[in-house]
Design a protein around this motif. Structure first.
Motif, PDB file in Angstrom:
ATOM      1  N   THR A   1       0.808  -1.224   0.000  1.00  9.58           N
ATOM      2  CA  THR A   1       0.000   0.000   0.000  1.00  9.58           C
ATOM      3  C   THR A   1       0.842   1.276   0.000  1.00  9.58           C
ATOM      4  OG1 THR A   1      -0.167   0.113   2.416  1.00  9.58           O
ATOM      5  CG2 THR A   1      -1.826  -1.200   1.256  1.00  9.58           C
ATOM      6  N   VAL A   2       2.131   1.173   0.344  1.00  8.65           N
ATOM      7  CA  VAL A   2       2.947   2.388   0.433  1.00  8.65           C
ATOM      8  C   VAL A   2       4.089   2.420  -0.582  1.00  8.65           C
ATOM      9  CG1 VAL A   2       2.399   2.741   2.854  1.00  8.65           C
ATOM     10  CG2 VAL A   2       4.407   1.379   2.253  1.00  8.65           C
ATOM     11  N   ILE A   3       4.182   1.417  -1.423  1.00  6.57           N
ATOM     12  CA  ILE A   3       5.252   1.400  -2.425  1.00  6.57           C
ATOM     13  C   ILE A   3       5.123   2.630  -3.331  1.00  6.57           C
ATOM     14  CG2 ILE A   3       6.160   0.206  -4.456  1.00  6.57           C
ATOM     15  CD1 ILE A   3       5.481  -2.426  -3.129  1.00  6.57           C
ATOM     16  N   GLY A   4       6.189   3.413  -3.408  1.00  6.45           N
ATOM     17  CA  GLY A   4       6.221   4.579  -4.290  1.00  6.45           C
ATOM     18  C   GLY A   4       5.531   5.820  -3.761  1.00  6.45           C
ATOM     19  N   LYS A   5       4.949   5.759  -2.563  1.00 12.33           N
ATOM     20  CA  LYS A   5       4.223   6.921  -2.032  1.00 12.33           C
ATOM     21  C   LYS A   5       5.181   7.902  -1.362  1.00 12.33           C
ATOM     22  CE  LYS A   5      -0.559   5.605  -1.351  1.00 12.33           C
ATOM     23  NZ  LYS A   5      -1.718   5.684  -0.421  1.00 12.33           N
ATOM     24  N   ASP A   6       5.008   9.189  -1.669  1.00 12.80           N
ATOM     25  CA  ASP A   6       5.817  10.231  -1.052  1.00 12.80           C
ATOM     26  C   ASP A   6       5.188  10.760   0.229  1.00 12.80           C
ATOM     27  OD1 ASP A   6       7.758  10.148  -3.063  1.00 12.80           O
ATOM     28  OD2 ASP A   6       6.596  11.519  -4.321  1.00 12.80           O
ATOM     29  N   ARG A   7       3.876  10.642   0.359  1.00 13.17           N
ATOM     30  CA  ARG A   7       3.176  11.128   1.544  1.00 13.17           C
ATOM     31  C   ARG A   7       2.192  10.066   2.027  1.00 13.17           C
ATOM     32  NH1 ARG A   7       3.552  16.577   2.716  1.00 13.17           N
ATOM     33  NH2 ARG A   7       4.669  17.835   1.163  1.00 13.17           N
ATOM     34  N   ILE A   8       2.083   9.939   3.340  1.00 14.94           N
ATOM     35  CA  ILE A   8       1.153   8.991   3.950  1.00 14.94           C
ATOM     36  C   ILE A   8       0.110   9.781   4.736  1.00 14.94           C
ATOM     37  CG2 ILE A   8       0.906   6.991   5.468  1.00 14.94           C
ATOM     38  CD1 ILE A   8       2.635   6.436   3.051  1.00 14.94           C
ATOM     39  N   ASP A   9      -1.150   9.522   4.471  1.00 17.60           N
ATOM     40  CA  ASP A   9      -2.257  10.152   5.195  1.00 17.60           C
ATOM     41  C   ASP A   9      -3.007   9.054   5.934  1.00 17.60           C
ATOM     42  OD1 ASP A   9      -4.505  11.421   6.135  1.00 17.60           O
ATOM     43  OD2 ASP A   9      -5.151  12.237   4.199  1.00 17.60           O
ATOM     44  N   LEU A  10      -2.878   9.017   7.257  1.00 17.92           N
ATOM     45  CA  LEU A  10      -3.461   7.926   8.021  1.00 17.92           C
ATOM     46  C   LEU A  10      -4.980   8.012   8.138  1.00 17.92           C
ATOM     47  CD1 LEU A  10      -0.889   7.178  10.850  1.00 17.92           C
ATOM     48  CD2 LEU A  10      -1.026   6.315   8.515  1.00 17.92           C
ATOM     49  N   ASP A  11      -5.589   9.078   7.647  1.00 19.00           N
ATOM     50  CA  ASP A  11      -7.047   9.097   7.526  1.00 19.00           C
ATOM     51  C   ASP A  11      -7.489   8.315   6.287  1.00 19.00           C
ATOM     52  OD1 ASP A  11      -7.977  10.503   9.800  1.00 19.00           O
ATOM     53  OD2 ASP A  11      -7.240  12.379   8.931  1.00 19.00           O
ATOM     54  N   ILE A  12      -6.507   7.972   5.440  1.00 17.53           N
ATOM     55  CA  ILE A  12      -6.784   7.200   4.214  1.00 17.53           C
ATOM     56  C   ILE A  12      -5.956   5.925   4.172  1.00 17.53           C
ATOM     57  CG2 ILE A  12      -6.737   7.226   1.692  1.00 17.53           C
ATOM     58  CD1 ILE A  12      -6.956  10.299   1.880  1.00 17.53           C
ATOM     59  N   ASP A  13      -4.658   6.058   4.416  1.00 14.67           N
ATOM     60  CA  ASP A  13      -3.721   4.934   4.313  1.00 14.67           C
ATOM     61  C   ASP A  13      -3.626   4.169   5.628  1.00 14.67           C
ATOM     62  OD1 ASP A  13      -2.821   5.713   1.639  1.00 14.67           O
ATOM     63  OD2 ASP A  13      -1.848   7.397   2.656  1.00 14.67           O
ATOM     64  N   PRO A  14      -3.225   2.894   5.567  1.00  8.85           N
ATOM     65  CA  PRO A  14      -3.014   2.134   6.814  1.00  8.85           C
ATOM     66  C   PRO A  14      -1.764   2.625   7.532  1.00  8.85           C
ATOM     67  CG  PRO A  14      -2.310   0.830   4.935  1.00  8.85           C
ATOM     68  CD  PRO A  14      -2.968   2.062   4.369  1.00  8.85           C
ATOM     69  N   PRO A  15      -1.707   2.470   8.860  1.00 10.02           N
ATOM     70  CA  PRO A  15      -0.498   2.853   9.603  1.00 10.02           C
ATOM     71  C   PRO A  15       0.587   1.805   9.413  1.00 10.02           C
ATOM     72  CG  PRO A  15      -2.080   1.850  11.074  1.00 10.02           C
ATOM     73  CD  PRO A  15      -2.762   1.937   9.737  1.00 10.02           C
ATOM     74  N   PRO A  16       1.801   2.079   9.876  1.00 15.01           N
ATOM     75  CA  PRO A  16       2.851   1.042   9.834  1.00 15.01           C
ATOM     76  C   PRO A  16       2.411  -0.185  10.625  1.00 15.01           C
ATOM     77  CG  PRO A  16       3.752   3.184  10.448  1.00 15.01           C
ATOM     78  CD  PRO A  16       2.284   3.328  10.474  1.00 15.01           C
ATOM     79  N   ASP A  17       2.845  -1.349  10.167  1.00 16.30           N
ATOM     80  CA  ASP A  17       2.515  -2.587  10.873  1.00 16.30           C
ATOM     81  C   ASP A  17       3.311  -2.722  12.170  1.00 16.30           C
ATOM     82  OD1 ASP A  17       0.686  -3.820   8.880  1.00 16.30           O
ATOM     83  OD2 ASP A  17       2.467  -3.697   7.615  1.00 16.30           O
ATOM     84  N   LEU A  18       4.507  -2.162  12.177  1.00 15.95           N
ATOM     85  CA  LEU A  18       5.381  -2.254  13.353  1.00 15.95           C
ATOM     86  C   LEU A  18       6.119  -0.941  13.530  1.00 15.95           C
ATOM     87  CD1 LEU A  18       6.893  -3.834  15.607  1.00 15.95           C
ATOM     88  CD2 LEU A  18       8.499  -4.602  13.825  1.00 15.95           C
ATOM     89  N   ALA A  19       6.028  -0.370  14.723  1.00 18.93           N
ATOM     90  CA  ALA A  19       6.780   0.836  15.066  1.00 18.93           C
ATOM     91  C   ALA A  19       7.747   0.519  16.193  1.00 18.93           C
ATOM     92  CB  ALA A  19       5.840   1.964  15.479  1.00 18.93           C
ATOM     93  N   ILE A  20       8.884   1.213  16.185  1.00 15.46           N
ATOM     94  CA  ILE A  20       9.951   0.948  17.151  1.00 15.46           C
ATOM     95  C   ILE A  20      10.351   2.238  17.843  1.00 15.46           C
ATOM     96  CG2 ILE A  20      12.368   0.245  17.387  1.00 15.46           C
ATOM     97  CD1 ILE A  20      11.839  -1.585  14.916  1.00 15.46           C
ATOM     98  N   GLU A  21      10.480   2.163  19.169  1.00 18.48           N
ATOM     99  CA  GLU A  21      10.951   3.298  19.964  1.00 18.48           C
ATOM    100  C   GLU A  21      12.056   2.816  20.907  1.00 18.48           C
ATOM    101  OE1 GLU A  21      10.295   6.499  20.102  1.00 18.48           O
ATOM    102  OE2 GLU A  21       8.603   6.639  18.698  1.00 18.48           O
ATOM    103  N   ALA A  22      13.207   3.495  20.858  1.00 13.75           N
ATOM    104  CA  ALA A  22      14.253   3.289  21.862  1.00 13.75           C
ATOM    105  C   ALA A  22      14.032   4.375  22.907  1.00 13.75           C
ATOM    106  CB  ALA A  22      15.636   3.389  21.233  1.00 13.75           C
ATOM    107  N   ASP A  23      13.361   4.038  23.974  1.00 13.67           N
ATOM    108  CA  ASP A  23      12.777   5.014  24.891  1.00 13.67           C
ATOM    109  C   ASP A  23      13.777   5.468  25.943  1.00 13.67           C
ATOM    110  OD1 ASP A  23       9.755   5.126  26.927  1.00 13.67           O
ATOM    111  OD2 ASP A  23      10.701   6.632  25.674  1.00 13.67           O
ATOM    112  N   LEU A  24      14.648   6.386  25.547  1.00 13.32           N
ATOM    113  CA  LEU A  24      15.684   6.834  26.463  1.00 13.32           C
ATOM    114  C   LEU A  24      15.520   8.284  26.889  1.00 13.32           C
ATOM    115  CD1 LEU A  24      18.829   5.287  24.766  1.00 13.32           C
ATOM    116  CD2 LEU A  24      17.568   4.417  26.710  1.00 13.32           C
ATOM    117  N   THR A  25      15.059   9.149  26.001  1.00 13.22           N
ATOM    118  CA  THR A  25      15.069  10.575  26.285  1.00 13.22           C
ATOM    119  C   THR A  25      13.745  11.102  26.807  1.00 13.22           C
ATOM    120  OG1 THR A  25      14.499  11.055  23.981  1.00 13.22           O
ATOM    121  CG2 THR A  25      16.830  10.987  24.548  1.00 13.22           C
ATOM    122  N   SER A  26      12.652  10.412  26.567  1.00 11.38           N
ATOM    123  CA  SER A  26      11.357  10.865  27.067  1.00 11.38           C
ATOM    124  C   SER A  26      10.404   9.680  27.103  1.00 11.38           C
ATOM    125  CB  SER A  26      10.774  11.956  26.170  1.00 11.38           C
ATOM    126  OG  SER A  26      10.446  11.435  24.901  1.00 11.38           O
TER     127      SER A  26
END
Length: 226
Positions: free
Chosen positions: A116-141
């Motif tokens: 769904t995101v191949i070749g897309k320059d902009r992602i609109d989450l009111d239309i497009d699906p969100p990432p399947d996996l997000a990663i945070e290295a939670d050190l600063t906040s």
């Protein structure tokens, strides 16, 4: 002076030291979008989150960046070993106006929804699906899990204090899970902290090589048992 300039001027003059963050209340969605536009897509520091009128600026530590990069390398090693396609979108700005939410993850992957995101320059989450996996290295906040919930990200990993916590979205709320839905056949909460600990002494490249060797052996033994 316009209302938007009231936001632009202090932010343009703010110099955050590594490891610090700043919260600014009473910021409108229009102001948030104007700020993103002014700072530009190539900006990498500070990172900007927005939720329900509060803008948060964060400047990560060097250790934060090393940990993040290693976790991304480990995820990519698994995907390659499994021969699964994916699209990496890094710290792309994800926004959902209907939920007054926006953020820039440490990193993220489209795996199930990679097409769904191949070749897309902009992602609109009111239309497009969100990432399947997000990663945070939670050190600063403290990671703003509620923003990820508002964006509908199905799986969130947070690494901090030598632990990897897996959060799975159920009924619009995150629940901590011992198993990753993206990699259910692997004990990622155990093997990722171990690889990160190895990198502290062996270095990034050697730790990644040893992880890939372990991964190949793991999948080989699985094949023999099936």
């Amino acid at each position: 002076m316009t209302v938007i300039n009231l936001v632009k001027i202090p932010i343009k003059t703010i110099d955050l030291s590594p490891g610090s963050h700043l919260s600014i209340p009473d910021v409108t969605w229009v102001q948030y979008e104007a700020l993103l536009e002014e700072l530009g897509a190539k900006r990498r520091n500070p990172r900007i989150n927005y939720y329900n009128g509060t803008l948060e600026l964060m400047s990560p530590l060097p250790k934060h960046e090393r940990w993040k990069r290693l976790i991304v390398g480990l995820v990519e090693s698994i995907l390659k070993a499994q021969k699964r396609p994916w699209e990496p979108l890094g710290s792309t700005t994800f926004k959902r106006k209907s939920m007054a939410a926006g953020l820039e993850p440490d990193d993220c992957f489209y795996i199930q929804n990679y097409r769904t995101v191949i070749g897309k320059d902009r992602i609109d989450l009111d239309i497009d699906p969100p990432p399947d996996l997000a990663i945070e290295a939670d050190l600063t906040s403290q990671t703003q899990r509620e923003i990820y919930e508002a964006l509908g990200v199905p799986e969130l990993w947070i690494y901090g204090r030598d632990k990897l916590k897996i959060y799975v979205l159920r009924n619009n709320n995150y629940e901590e899970s011992a198993i990753s839905p993206t990699f259910p056949e692997l004990p990622v909460a155990e093997i990722f902290p171990r690889a990160i600990a190895q990198a502290q002494t062996l270095g990034y490249s050697q730790a990644l090589l040893e992880f890939e060797a372990w991964l190949n052996q793991h999948f080989l033994s699985q094949d023999r048992n099936t």
